[in-house]
Design a protein around this motif. Structure first.
Motif, PDB file in Angstrom:
ATOM      1  N   THR A 179      31.708  78.945  49.547  1.00 52.79           N
ATOM      2  CA  THR A 179      33.033  79.069  48.452  1.00 52.79           C
ATOM      3  C   THR A 179      33.993  79.382  49.446  1.00 52.79           C
ATOM      4  N   ALA A 180      33.898  80.302  50.537  1.00 49.22           N
ATOM      5  CA  ALA A 180      35.112  80.748  51.294  1.00 49.22           C
ATOM      6  C   ALA A 180      35.613  79.473  52.166  1.00 49.22           C
ATOM      7  N   ALA A 181      34.522  78.826  52.607  1.00 47.42           N
ATOM      8  CA  ALA A 181      34.880  77.565  53.547  1.00 47.42           C
ATOM      9  C   ALA A 181      35.661  76.587  52.719  1.00 47.42           C
ATOM     10  N   ALA A 182      35.543  76.315  51.525  1.00 51.45           N
ATOM     11  CA  ALA A 182      36.263  75.652  50.588  1.00 51.45           C
ATOM     12  C   ALA A 182      37.537  76.056  50.451  1.00 51.45           C
ATOM     13  N   ARG A 183      37.735  77.592  50.392  1.00 48.93           N
ATOM     14  CA  ARG A 183      38.998  78.119  49.987  1.00 48.93           C
ATOM     15  C   ARG A 183      39.918  78.160  51.278  1.00 48.93           C
ATOM     16  N   LYS A 184      39.168  78.199  52.346  1.00 46.28           N
ATOM     17  CA  LYS A 184      39.835  78.073  53.623  1.00 46.28           C
ATOM     18  C   LYS A 184      40.469  76.821  54.050  1.00 46.28           C
ATOM     19  N   GLY A 185      39.643  75.958  53.654  1.00 47.61           N
ATOM     20  CA  GLY A 185      40.472  74.357  53.733  1.00 47.61           C
ATOM     21  C   GLY A 185      40.521  73.742  55.162  1.00 47.61           C
ATOM     22  N   ILE A 186      40.368  74.696  56.317  1.00 45.77           N
ATOM     23  CA  ILE A 186      40.386  73.857  57.561  1.00 45.77           C
ATOM     24  C   ILE A 186      39.334  74.556  58.508  1.00 45.77           C
ATOM     25  N   ILE A 187      38.894  73.515  59.412  1.00 46.19           N
ATOM     26  CA  ILE A 187      38.120  74.271  60.232  1.00 46.19           C
ATOM     27  C   ILE A 187      38.674  74.409  61.694  1.00 46.19           C
ATOM     28  N   ASP A 188      38.635  75.523  62.105  1.00 43.45           N
ATOM     29  CA  ASP A 188      39.454  75.786  63.402  1.00 43.45           C
ATOM     30  C   ASP A 188      38.031  76.136  64.593  1.00 43.45           C
ATOM     31  N   HIS A 274      48.065  67.677  55.366  1.00 39.68           N
ATOM     32  CA  HIS A 274      46.714  67.238  54.925  1.00 39.68           C
ATOM     33  C   HIS A 274      45.638  67.191  56.208  1.00 39.68           C
ATOM     34  N   PHE A 275      45.762  67.991  57.175  1.00 38.34           N
ATOM     35  CA  PHE A 275      44.660  68.049  58.223  1.00 38.34           C
ATOM     36  C   PHE A 275      43.844  68.932  57.705  1.00 38.34           C
ATOM     37  N   ASN A 276      42.514  68.702  58.254  1.00 35.88           N
ATOM     38  CA  ASN A 276      41.446  69.655  58.001  1.00 35.88           C
ATOM     39  C   ASN A 276      40.694  70.172  59.047  1.00 35.88           C
ATOM     40  N   ILE A 277      40.849  69.604  60.280  1.00 36.82           N
ATOM     41  CA  ILE A 277      40.262  70.355  61.357  1.00 36.82           C
ATOM     42  C   ILE A 277      41.306  70.299  62.596  1.00 36.82           C
ATOM     43  N   TYR A 278      41.253  71.383  63.468  1.00 36.68           N
ATOM     44  CA  TYR A 278      41.989  71.317  64.678  1.00 36.68           C
ATOM     45  C   TYR A 278      40.996  72.001  65.700  1.00 36.68           C
ATOM     46  N   ALA A 279      41.182  71.736  67.076  1.00 30.82           N
ATOM     47  CA  ALA A 279      40.576  72.672  67.956  1.00 30.82           C
ATOM     48  C   ALA A 279      41.325  73.616  68.811  1.00 30.82           C
ATOM     49  N   ASN A 280      41.069  74.451  69.334  1.00 30.28           N
ATOM     50  CA  ASN A 280      41.530  75.414  70.102  1.00 30.28           C
ATOM     51  C   ASN A 280      40.951  75.532  71.418  1.00 30.28           C
ATOM     52  N   GLU A 281      41.451  74.880  72.348  1.00 29.59           N
ATOM     53  CA  GLU A 281      40.611  75.040  73.751  1.00 29.59           C
ATOM     54  C   GLU A 281      40.928  76.064  74.605  1.00 29.59           C
ATOM     55  N   PHE A 282      41.770  77.017  74.118  1.00 33.35           N
ATOM     56  CA  PHE A 282      42.348  77.842  75.219  1.00 33.35           C
ATOM     57  C   PHE A 282      41.613  79.351  74.799  1.00 33.35           C
ATOM     58  N   PHE A 535      32.579  71.270  53.708  1.00 33.04           N
ATOM     59  CA  PHE A 535      32.908  72.346  52.722  1.00 33.04           C
ATOM     60  C   PHE A 535      34.512  72.212  52.412  1.00 33.04           C
ATOM     61  N   VAL A 536      34.973  72.422  53.723  1.00 33.71           N
ATOM     62  CA  VAL A 536      36.381  72.475  53.928  1.00 33.71           C
ATOM     63  C   VAL A 536      37.265  71.703  52.892  1.00 33.71           C
ATOM     64  N   SER A 537      36.717  70.418  52.497  1.00 36.03           N
ATOM     65  CA  SER A 537      37.496  69.396  51.765  1.00 36.03           C
ATOM     66  C   SER A 537      37.235  69.569  50.307  1.00 36.03           C
ATOM     67  N   ALA A 538      36.608  70.583  49.793  1.00 38.63           N
ATOM     68  CA  ALA A 538      36.137  70.804  48.404  1.00 38.63           C
ATOM     69  C   ALA A 538      37.190  70.560  47.549  1.00 38.63           C
ATOM     70  N   HIS A 539      38.151  71.244  47.905  1.00 35.70           N
ATOM     71  CA  HIS A 539      39.388  71.192  46.843  1.00 35.70           C
ATOM     72  C   HIS A 539      40.255  70.375  47.212  1.00 35.70           C
ATOM     73  N   GLU A 540      40.328  69.001  48.009  1.00 40.33           N
ATOM     74  CA  GLU A 540      41.321  68.272  48.525  1.00 40.33           C
ATOM     75  C   GLU A 540      41.428  67.296  47.325  1.00 40.33           C
ATOM     76  N   GLY A 541      40.752  66.882  46.617  1.00 45.15           N
ATOM     77  CA  GLY A 541      41.038  66.197  45.371  1.00 45.15           C
ATOM     78  C   GLY A 541      41.728  66.680  44.469  1.00 45.15           C
ATOM     79  N   ASP A 542      41.823  68.133  44.355  1.00 45.91           N
ATOM     80  CA  ASP A 542      42.659  68.461  43.267  1.00 45.91           C
ATOM     81  C   ASP A 542      44.154  68.291  43.166  1.00 45.91           C
ATOM     82  N   GLN A 543      44.826  68.174  42.084  1.00 43.82           N
ATOM     83  CA  GLN A 543      46.005  67.467  41.983  1.00 43.82           C
ATOM     84  C   GLN A 543      47.155  68.520  43.044  1.00 43.82           C
ATOM     85  N   ALA A 544      46.814  69.780  42.628  1.00 47.33           N
ATOM     86  CA  ALA A 544      47.559  70.659  43.396  1.00 47.33           C
ATOM     87  C   ALA A 544      46.907  71.667  44.054  1.00 47.33           C
ATOM     88  N   LEU A 545      47.107  72.206  45.190  1.00 47.14           N
ATOM     89  CA  LEU A 545      46.125  73.103  45.788  1.00 47.14           C
ATOM     90  C   LEU A 545      46.328  74.154  44.884  1.00 47.14           C
TER      91      LEU A 545
END
Ligand SMILES: *[C@@H]1O[C@H](CO)[C@@H](O)[C@H](O)[C@H]1NC(C)=O
Ligand SMILES: *[C@@H]1O[C@H](CO)[C@@H](O)[C@H](O)[C@H]1NC(C)=O
Ligand SMILES: *[C@@H]1O[C@H](CO)[C@@H](O)[C@H](O)[C@H]1NC(C)=O
Ligand SMILES: *[C@@H]1O[C@H](CO)[C@@H](O)[C@H](O)[C@H]1NC(C)=O
Ligand SMILES: *[C@@H]1O[C@H](CO)[C@@H](O)[C@H](O)[C@H]1NC(C)=O
Length: 551
Positions: A179-188, A274-282, A535-545
């Motif tokens: 549930t939390a992953a879906a609410r967070k919406g992005i992978i860091d 509408h990005f749902n992943i990014y990397a931090n390499e530092f 999981f992070v994309s669970a809500h992306e089909g929703d009309q409005a966030l």
């Protein structure tokens, strides 16, 4: 303490033997009245207690993890609520009264008798069910699992009732996580250089995630966030450089201050595009000057992948050598008057000196001089690690399968094939390694990283118990391995299966997906789930966030 540990060792050895003789058939028993096989926590625990190390080289440290280390890890976790509070300013879980309540109830498990256990665990489950759902609660989850492990070590196998209660508790933690992953919406994705991050980024692409660029040289980094690694000592590089050469991007250690971008701005930037992943390499965020301010972003699904530090280090040196060779061709030797240990250490000050510890504690530690890290840094880095929602171990594919499917929600993960560095990198890079004796010295100087890695491995193991239980409870939706030899061959690495400096890897789905051995329920294999990012994309089909999406 030592004698106490060894008696626990004997105890667990005895229990394991007894259990292998008598309980292993329990996994298949059915719960009376339901068609579902009962999930046997004990069987899962015994299965996970042994690591299957697939590292092909002479690296066996992780297999040496014994009960003493498990007990030590449990001790760290029990102390972690207070040590976290003393070490860092921003640990979101600690702000909630419920966190401290559940921790107390977990610690109380130790003194409970067997028949008191089920009711106590059910009460914890009820409390966990009420926790706010914007966090995954990784610290709490690991403390609770450590408490259960502790009880198991001291009192032997759980009764059927207690085991069933534990399964309910694990499922509750899983639901909370999802549930939390879906609410967070992005992978860091916290990408420790040369620990398998390139492959992770390519897997994100195969799983349908979106980011600024999947090109190998961008590697899921977001340009505006300035999270590129700082590898080569800029001043030494310039000192050695023949006249007229441009300074390459990787000669940025010591000159390139990070342009700090807050968690809020990162989140808005990502959501707007509408990005749902990014990397931090530092490094982790916020600790340019104030070490206490080191933090991950609580509104992101924070994923950290670990690789054995010796292999990581070797790979890093070979890569940088090959990078010089690739970038400067015949002028490359100018940068390596020697390839001995002292030269490597001043050329790559952070990467050659406990890079994991440095990366996990923010810039103020990342840029400390060599040999300036202490046990205090190791302790802090352990704590920093507990705050990541998902911990992956590159060398433990069977554990990762479960974590990819159940902790990230991806249908495709690592199989037998990793994004390998090309043989060319190997052939060229090997020439740059220090001689054997100096290499051993270098490994010794990275002892803190090895300790940290062992700790991280055990945290990942505790996590895997929760996610195993959830999977065996039928909550998964299928998984297949990229390039797995066992038939789940849905994706290939196109072109040469190799990464060279300056290359783009070309991973592609070869056919329409089908044929994966999607081992979960309902037959929704990877084909059905292409185009999602777990999981992070669970809500992306929703009309409005939804208004409660965490920013
Ligand atoms: C470890 O490997 C053995 C033999 O290859 C296998 O039977 C066992 O299931 C593996 N354990 C885990 C946890 O993957
Ligand atoms: C593996 O490492 C151990 C300890 O470093 C060493 O004693 C052993 O000879 C090595 N084995 C091989 C096959 O290299
Ligand atoms: C956490 O630390 C602060 C000071 O840094 C202290 O005031 C507070 O009591 C601590 N909380 C707990 C629960 O230890
Ligand atoms: C970086 O390089 C300079 C030489 O230009 C050297 O004096 C310095 O010690 C190096 N830094 C580290 C941490 O080794
Ligand atoms: C680094 O260590 C040296 C001695 O090993 C010490 O003199 C120096 O103060 C330390 N620097 C920092 C920043 O801790």
């Amino acid at each position: 303490m030592a004698s106490q540990n060894s008696s626990v060792v004997l105890l667990i050895t005895g229990l394991v033997l007894i259990c292998f003789a008598s309980c292993s058939s329990a996994t298949t028993t059915m719960l009376a009245g339901s068609g579902h096989p009962a999930v046997d926590f004990e069987a899962i625990l015994l299965r996970r207690l042994s690591f299957n190390n697939t590292a092909t080289q002479n690296v066996s440290d992780i297999e040496h993890v014994g009960v003493a280390q498990v007990v030590e890890t449990i001790g760290y976790l029990f102390a972690s609520p207070h040590t976290l509070n003393q070490t860092f300013d921003k640990v979101p879980e600690l702000q909630y009264h419920a966190f401290w309540e559940v921790v107390e109830s977990a610690k109380a498990l130790e003194v409970l008798s067997t028949h008191e256990l089920p009711a106590h665990i059910d009460a914890m489950t009820a409390r966990v069910a009420q926790l706010p759902t914007h966090l995954c609660w990784p610290v709490l989850r690991r403390i609770v699992l450590a408490a259960l492990m502790h009880h198991r070590l001291q009192h032997g196998p759980l009764s059927t009732d207690a085991s069933t209660a534990v399964v309910r508790l694990c499922v509750q933690f899983f639901q909370l996580h999802r549930t939390a992953a879906a609410r967070k919406g992005i992978i860091d994705f916290f990408h420790i250089s040369k620990a398998g991050g390139t492959t992770f980024c390519q897997l994100a692409k195969l799983n349908g995630c979106r980011t600024q660029s999947f090109a190998a040289r961008r590697n899921c980094l977001i340009r505006e966030f300035d999270d590129v690694p700082r590898w080569v000592n800029n001043s030494l590089h310039n000192h050695l450089a023949p006249r007229g050469l441009r300074t390459p991007w990787f000669a940025n250690w010591g000159t390139k201050q990070r342009n700090p971008v807050s968690c809020q701005i990162r989140k808005r930037f990502m959501l707007r595009r509408h990005f749902n992943i990014y990397a931090n390499e530092f490094t982790v965020y916020g600790a340019q000057r104030v070490p206490r301010n080191a933090h991950v972003c609580p509104g992101h699904l924070n994923v950290l992948q670990l690789r054995h530090p010796h292999l990581r280090l070797r790979s890093h040196l070979m890569w940088v050598w090959a990078l010089y060779d690739h970038t400067f061709r015949e002028q490359a030797p100018a940068f390596f008057p020697t390839h001995g240990l002292p030269h490597w250490r001043s050329l790559l000050p952070a990467a050659t000196d406990n890079y994991y510890v440095r990366s996990l504690l923010g810039e103020s530690v990342y840029f400390l001089p060599g040999d300036n890290l202490t046990q205090a840094h190791l302790s802090a880095a352990r704590l920093a690690m507990t705050m990541f929602d998902v911990l992956l171990l590159l060398e433990q594919p069977s554990m990762n399968e479960v974590l990819y499917e159940m902790a990230i929600g991806w249908g495709l993960g690592f199989g037998a094939v990793h994004a390998r560095t090309s043989t060319q990198v190997h052939e060229v890079g090997r020439q740059g390694l220090p001689e054997a004796e100096e290499w051993q010295q270098l490994l010794k100087r990275n002892a803190l990283d090895l300790e940290l890695y062992r700790f991280g491995s055990l945290l990942a193991l505790l996590d895997a118990l929760v996610f195993d239980v959830a999977k065996e409870s039928g909550l998964g939706s299928g998984y297949s391995a990229v390039g797995s030899e066992g038939g789940g061959d849905v994706a290939v690495v196109a072109g040469p299966r190799a990464v060279k400096p300056g290359d783009d890897e070309q991973w592609e789905l070869s056919r329409g997906g089908g044929g994966g051995d999607g081992g979960g329920d309902g037959g929704s294999g990877p084909a059905a789930r292409r185009g999602t990012c777990g999981f992070v994309s669970a809500h992306e089909g929703d009309q409005a966030l939804p208004s409660w999406v965490v920013v």
